[in-house]
Design an enzyme around this catalytic site. Structure first.
Site, mmCIF file in Angstrom:
data_model
loop_
_atom_site.group_PDB
_atom_site.id
_atom_site.type_symbol
_atom_site.label_atom_id
_atom_site.label_comp_id
_atom_site.label_asym_id
_atom_site.label_seq_id
_atom_site.Cartn_x
_atom_site.Cartn_y
_atom_site.Cartn_z
ATOM 1 N N ASN A 60 26.919 24.190 -20.375
ATOM 2 C CA ASN A 60 27.445 25.598 -21.132
ATOM 3 C C ASN A 60 27.348 25.178 -22.539
ATOM 4 O O ASN A 60 28.067 24.585 -23.219
ATOM 5 C CB ASN A 60 28.801 25.845 -20.631
ATOM 6 C CG ASN A 60 29.329 27.284 -21.204
ATOM 7 O OD1 ASN A 60 28.708 27.475 -22.418
ATOM 8 N ND2 ASN A 60 29.789 27.922 -20.628
ATOM 9 N N GLU B 220 25.682 30.314 -20.848
ATOM 10 C CA GLU B 220 26.102 30.987 -21.874
ATOM 11 C C GLU B 220 25.118 31.096 -23.316
ATOM 12 O O GLU B 220 25.587 30.543 -24.115
ATOM 13 C CB GLU B 220 27.457 30.169 -22.246
ATOM 14 C CG GLU B 220 28.248 31.521 -23.025
ATOM 15 C CD GLU B 220 29.799 31.175 -23.342
ATOM 16 O OE1 GLU B 220 30.607 31.709 -24.117
ATOM 17 O OE2 GLU B 220 30.403 30.165 -22.674
ATOM 18 N N ASP C 276 28.810 26.672 -14.701
ATOM 19 C CA ASP C 276 30.054 26.886 -15.273
ATOM 20 C C ASP C 276 30.817 27.921 -14.304
ATOM 21 O O ASP C 276 30.669 28.928 -14.434
ATOM 22 C CB ASP C 276 30.151 27.374 -16.671
ATOM 23 C CG ASP C 276 31.584 27.790 -17.108
ATOM 24 O OD1 ASP C 276 32.613 27.411 -16.374
ATOM 25 O OD2 ASP C 276 31.597 28.108 -18.397
ATOM 26 N N ASN D 213 34.238 28.394 -14.075
ATOM 27 C CA ASN D 213 35.192 28.784 -14.428
ATOM 28 C C ASN D 213 36.308 28.887 -13.419
ATOM 29 O O ASN D 213 37.109 29.821 -13.193
ATOM 30 C CB ASN D 213 35.044 30.348 -14.896
ATOM 31 C CG ASN D 213 34.744 30.384 -16.598
ATOM 32 O OD1 ASN D 213 35.126 29.573 -17.421
ATOM 33 N ND2 ASN D 213 34.038 31.187 -16.952
ATOM 34 N N ASP E 246 33.329 22.950 -14.641
ATOM 35 C CA ASP E 246 31.681 22.614 -14.703
ATOM 36 C C ASP E 246 31.323 21.794 -13.111
ATOM 37 O O ASP E 246 31.677 20.545 -13.374
ATOM 38 C CB ASP E 246 30.808 22.212 -15.846
ATOM 39 C CG ASP E 246 31.460 23.033 -17.166
ATOM 40 O OD1 ASP E 246 30.561 23.915 -17.246
ATOM 41 O OD2 ASP E 246 32.303 22.731 -17.747
ATOM 42 N N ASP F 86 32.158 23.749 -26.672
ATOM 43 C CA ASP F 86 33.501 23.430 -26.060
ATOM 44 C C ASP F 86 33.352 22.836 -24.831
ATOM 45 O O ASP F 86 34.421 22.347 -24.162
ATOM 46 C CB ASP F 86 34.432 24.446 -25.944
ATOM 47 C CG ASP F 86 33.838 25.793 -25.563
ATOM 48 O OD1 ASP F 86 32.695 25.769 -25.250
ATOM 49 O OD2 ASP F 86 34.424 26.864 -25.788
ATOM 50 N N HIS F 87 32.203 22.624 -24.118
ATOM 51 C CA HIS F 87 31.760 21.893 -22.694
ATOM 52 C C HIS F 87 31.193 20.734 -23.199
ATOM 53 O O HIS F 87 30.359 20.544 -24.157
ATOM 54 C CB HIS F 87 31.028 22.767 -22.021
ATOM 55 C CG HIS F 87 31.577 24.056 -21.393
ATOM 56 N ND1 HIS F 87 31.751 24.404 -20.165
ATOM 57 C CD2 HIS F 87 32.038 25.336 -22.008
ATOM 58 C CE1 HIS F 87 32.627 25.438 -19.852
ATOM 59 N NE2 HIS F 87 32.488 26.136 -21.117
#
Length: 258
Positions: free
Chosen positions: A7, A34, A148, A150, A219, A248-249
Site C-alpha cells: 500500500n 491506494e 490491504d 484493513n 496486509d 505508512d505501510h
C-alpha cells in the site's frame, strides 16, 4: 516467483521510495494499493524504466489498485471491481493471470467510524469479495489474493489490542468475516510460516508508532490449495517504512517454489 504487496499511500508522492524498493527487493510481481491517482497520471514510464509492465485501476482520491510484473512475465487483466453493487465506482480490486496463476489485488474499505455508513459499506464489500474468492476456488486454479485487507485477524496482529476493540479493523464482525473467508480453503501465508510471531505491516504516522513498533498486520496473502505447498518464504520489508517520505505501510512478500 517472488510476489509482493504494498500500500503505497499515493504512487506519485511515494514514487522514489517505490522505485528504490523495486530495485533493491526485485519482486517478480507486485500488487499496489491506494494509488491516489487517476489513470492518466499513473507514472507508467518510470515503472517501465524500472523494468516492469503494469495494469491499473486508478482513482483520484484514496483508492486505486495496480498489478506490476517484470518485463519478461506475461500479465493478462481479467477484471476490475467486484460484482454485486453496480453503483459502486470505487477502484478497490483488480485481477489478472500471471504464469497461469490468478492474482487478485484488493484494497478493502477502512470502515471507520464504526458503526455507521462507512462500516456498512465495508461489510458489503467484504461479502462481495468473499463471494468472488469462493468462485475462484471453485475454478480449481492457483490463486493469490493479496493487498490491504484493513483487517487485524487476531490479537497477535495488533499492538495493545484492548485499545482497538471499537475500531472497524478489529471489530468482531470484521474478524469473523476474515476467518470465514480463510475457512473457504485459503492459507494465510504469513501465519503458515510464522504461526505465533508478532508481525506488523502498518505503523501510523502519529505518536512515533514505527519507532515504538506499535503496528498492525493488515496486509495479507491468501493462497489457494494449489499454492499452499509451494510457499517457500514470506516476510515484511520493515525497513522501507523507515525510509524518508515512505508510506505508512511496509511491503509484504512471499516466494513460491517453481
Amino acid at each position: 516467483m517472488k510476489i509482493a504487496t504494498y500500500n503505497v499511500n499515493g504512487i506519485n508522492a511515494r514514487l522514489p521510495v517505490v522505485l528504490r524498493w523495486l530495485k533493491e527487493s526485485k519482486p517478480d510481481v507486485v500488487c499496489l494499493q491506494e494509488l491516489k491517482s487517476p489513470d492518466e497520471k499513473i507514472p507508467k514510464s518510470e515503472i517501465e524504466e524500472a523494468g516492469y509492465k503494469a495494469i491499473w485501476h486508478g482513482q483520484k482520491r484514496w483508492n486505486g489498485v495496480a498489478i506490476l510484473a517484470k518485463e519478461n512475465i506475461e500479465i493478462q487483466e481479467m477484471s476490475r471491481g467486484l460484482e454485486g453493487e453496480p453503483e459502486d465506482e470505487q477502484s478497490r480490486y483488480i485481477e489478472a493471470v500471471i504464469n497461469d496463476t490468478v492474482i487478485g489485488c484488493l484494497y478493502m474499505p477502512n470502515g471507520n467510524p464504526a458503526p455507521g455508513p462507512k462500516f456498512e459499506y465495508k461489510m458489503r464489500w467484504f461479502a462481495r469479495f468473499s463471494k468472488r474468492a469462493k468462485e475462484l476456488l471453485d475454478h480449481n486454479v492457483p490463486v493469490v489474493l493479496t493487498g490491504d485487507y484493513n483487517v487485524m485477524p487476531t490479537e497477535k496482529d495488533v499492538y495493545k489490542p484492548e485499545r482497538w476493540v471499537d475500531d472497524a479493523l478489529f471489530r468482531p464482525e470484521v474478524r469473523e468475516a476474515f476467518h470465514h473467508l480463510v475457512a473457504q480453503g485459503w492459507t494465510d501465508a504469513i501465519r503458515k510460516l510464522y504461526p505465533e510471531e508478532t508481525i506488523y505491516t502498518f505503523w501510523d504516522y502519529f505518536r512515533n508508532a514505527y519507532g515504538r513498533n506499535a503496528g498492525h498486520r493488515i496486509d495479507h496473502f491468501l493462497l489457494s490449495p494449489h499454492l499452499s505447498d509451494r510457499l517457500k518464504a514470506a516476510g515484511v520489508d520493515k525497513d522501507v517504512r523507515g525510509w524518508e517520505k515512505s508510506s505508512d505501510h511496509a511491503p509484504v512478500w512471499i516466494e513460491l517454489k517453481d
